[in-house]
Design a protein around this motif. Sequence first.
Motif, mmCIF file in Angstrom:
data_model
loop_
_atom_site.group_PDB
_atom_site.id
_atom_site.type_symbol
_atom_site.label_atom_id
_atom_site.label_comp_id
_atom_site.label_asym_id
_atom_site.label_seq_id
_atom_site.Cartn_x
_atom_site.Cartn_y
_atom_site.Cartn_z
ATOM 1 N N GLU A 60 43.842 59.895 59.619
ATOM 2 C CA GLU A 60 45.009 58.832 59.362
ATOM 3 C C GLU A 60 44.969 58.858 57.613
ATOM 4 O OE1 GLU A 60 43.810 55.738 63.001
ATOM 5 O OE2 GLU A 60 42.651 55.795 60.857
ATOM 6 N N GLY A 114 43.384 47.730 59.822
ATOM 7 C CA GLY A 114 45.016 47.515 59.744
ATOM 8 C C GLY A 114 45.559 47.815 58.216
ATOM 9 N N SER A 115 45.040 48.552 57.557
ATOM 10 C CA SER A 115 45.331 48.827 56.114
ATOM 11 C C SER A 115 46.795 49.161 55.962
ATOM 12 C CB SER A 115 44.211 49.762 55.358
ATOM 13 O OG SER A 115 44.222 50.859 56.179
ATOM 14 N N GLY A 224 50.154 43.941 64.958
ATOM 15 C CA GLY A 224 49.617 45.297 64.582
ATOM 16 C C GLY A 224 48.440 45.299 63.851
ATOM 17 N N GLY A 225 47.828 44.051 63.718
ATOM 18 C CA GLY A 225 46.473 44.027 62.851
ATOM 19 C C GLY A 225 45.621 43.558 63.996
ATOM 20 N N PHE A 226 44.352 43.904 64.276
ATOM 21 C CA PHE A 226 43.578 43.487 65.244
ATOM 22 C C PHE A 226 42.876 42.059 64.955
ATOM 23 C CE2 PHE A 226 39.448 44.357 67.787
ATOM 24 C CZ PHE A 226 40.014 44.157 69.090
ATOM 25 N N PHE A 241 44.661 39.388 74.166
ATOM 26 C CA PHE A 241 45.037 40.615 73.180
ATOM 27 C C PHE A 241 44.883 41.884 74.253
ATOM 28 C CE2 PHE A 241 44.143 44.372 71.015
ATOM 29 C CZ PHE A 241 44.886 44.438 69.833
ATOM 30 N N TYR A 243 45.006 46.387 74.005
ATOM 31 C CA TYR A 243 45.573 47.694 73.571
ATOM 32 C C TYR A 243 44.956 48.408 74.818
ATOM 33 C CZ TYR A 243 47.437 50.832 70.631
ATOM 34 O OH TYR A 243 48.443 51.765 70.121
ATOM 35 N N GLU A 259 35.630 48.176 66.325
ATOM 36 C CA GLU A 259 36.390 47.085 66.468
ATOM 37 C C GLU A 259 36.113 46.396 67.800
ATOM 38 O OE1 GLU A 259 40.371 49.008 64.831
ATOM 39 O OE2 GLU A 259 39.744 50.240 66.461
HETATM 40 P P1 AFP Z 1 45.312 51.039 61.275
HETATM 41 O O1 AFP Z 1 43.862 50.702 60.684
HETATM 42 O O2 AFP Z 1 45.277 52.491 61.410
HETATM 43 O O3 AFP Z 1 46.101 50.457 60.702
HETATM 44 O O4 AFP Z 1 44.933 50.431 62.878
HETATM 45 C C1 AFP Z 1 45.097 49.058 62.927
HETATM 46 C C2 AFP Z 1 44.608 49.150 64.568
HETATM 47 O O5 AFP Z 1 43.390 49.824 64.546
HETATM 48 C C3 AFP Z 1 44.292 47.555 64.786
HETATM 49 O O6 AFP Z 1 44.048 46.780 63.680
HETATM 50 C C4 AFP Z 1 45.551 47.206 65.681
HETATM 51 O O7 AFP Z 1 45.411 46.379 66.572
HETATM 52 C C5 AFP Z 1 46.102 48.301 66.089
HETATM 53 O O8 AFP Z 1 45.680 49.675 65.330
HETATM 54 C C6 AFP Z 1 47.463 48.674 66.013
HETATM 55 O O9 AFP Z 1 48.083 49.804 66.900
HETATM 56 P P2 AFP Z 1 49.662 50.015 67.013
HETATM 57 O O10 AFP Z 1 49.839 50.535 65.474
HETATM 58 O O11 AFP Z 1 49.343 51.402 67.728
HETATM 59 O O12 AFP Z 1 50.174 49.010 67.707
#
Ligand code: AFP
Length: 314
Positions: A60, A114-115, A224-226, A241, A243, A259
Amino acid sequence: MQLPGATPLHIDLRRYLREHDEDRDLTRLICEIADASKYIINAIRTGDLGMAGTSNLYGEAQLELDVLSDRIIRKRLLHSGVVACIASEESGEIQQVDPDDEHKYSVAYDPLDGSSLVDVNLAVGTIVSIYKGGDVFRPVREQVASMYILYGPRTTLVYSTGRGVHEFAMNSLMEYTLNHENLRMTNGAAKIYSPGGQRNKYSAGTESFAQQLEAGGAKLRYSGGFVPDINQVLMKRNGVFMYPHLKDAPDGKLRVLYELNPMAYLIEQAGGAASTGRGRILDLHPKSIEDRAPVFIGSKQSVTLAEKCIAEAG
Ligand code: AFP
């Protein structure tokens, strides 16, 4: 006892840990990470958000803030003198510090989860999982503590050492003071749900689960942020929540070590549940930093419903 109308007594994190007889080294470790977060929040607010020109293990794009946050926490962990082993989501390597010292702690962390959301000014967080001894690849249930720090409109820290889940908020002096003690999830039908992954890639079981949540009146809440998404479920005391496993990603997206382990520990400590859809996250035993798993996490009733839907339809 506090008198009606009196200003509440502000209890800071270190004092709270001491007064609750936490292990001295574990107290030190938690406080070092809390101190590190003060520099991270400052970097988020003022930092250069340009690319660092490197990528992490998962290919990434990496923001400079990821690298910086990793360095800030790692430095504090090394300085603490109580760490045996370090695993960071931003590095492909496990750093052995003092792996044979069974009295020290192993720490797995995602310095800035979620940076990519920083660019669009949404909330992000640091997630930390702590084990005793020199190995992070342990059964998830052997965690001795976990915590997250949420960098939102306010900065909050939530931790558990197996004696309840407590929230602290950063005040104007950048001290963490107690906000909520012994957070508990309720067990009713979900009022909110945070569904990760594209819906057209859901299995029949997950689709059925989502439809039942919606039919039950659950409102969609997904940032979009865990860290902020889990925090919302926890603070609302109710919700779920997920995924899930997807048609093209049978293990979902989220990493077990960095996570899922820490969040599963926290949510179970708050009386909720965390499942892959086919069993407890706390029954997992990650063997690699790349391990991923589907996750359904939040109120018990919703997680049980997810497991039922998946058992019936996959
Ligand atoms: P990033 O660290 O790559 O931004 O991912 C964030 C994460 O790991 C987590 O914080 C979110 O719940 C999840 O990805 C969101 O994923 P989507 O972008 O597929 O919704």
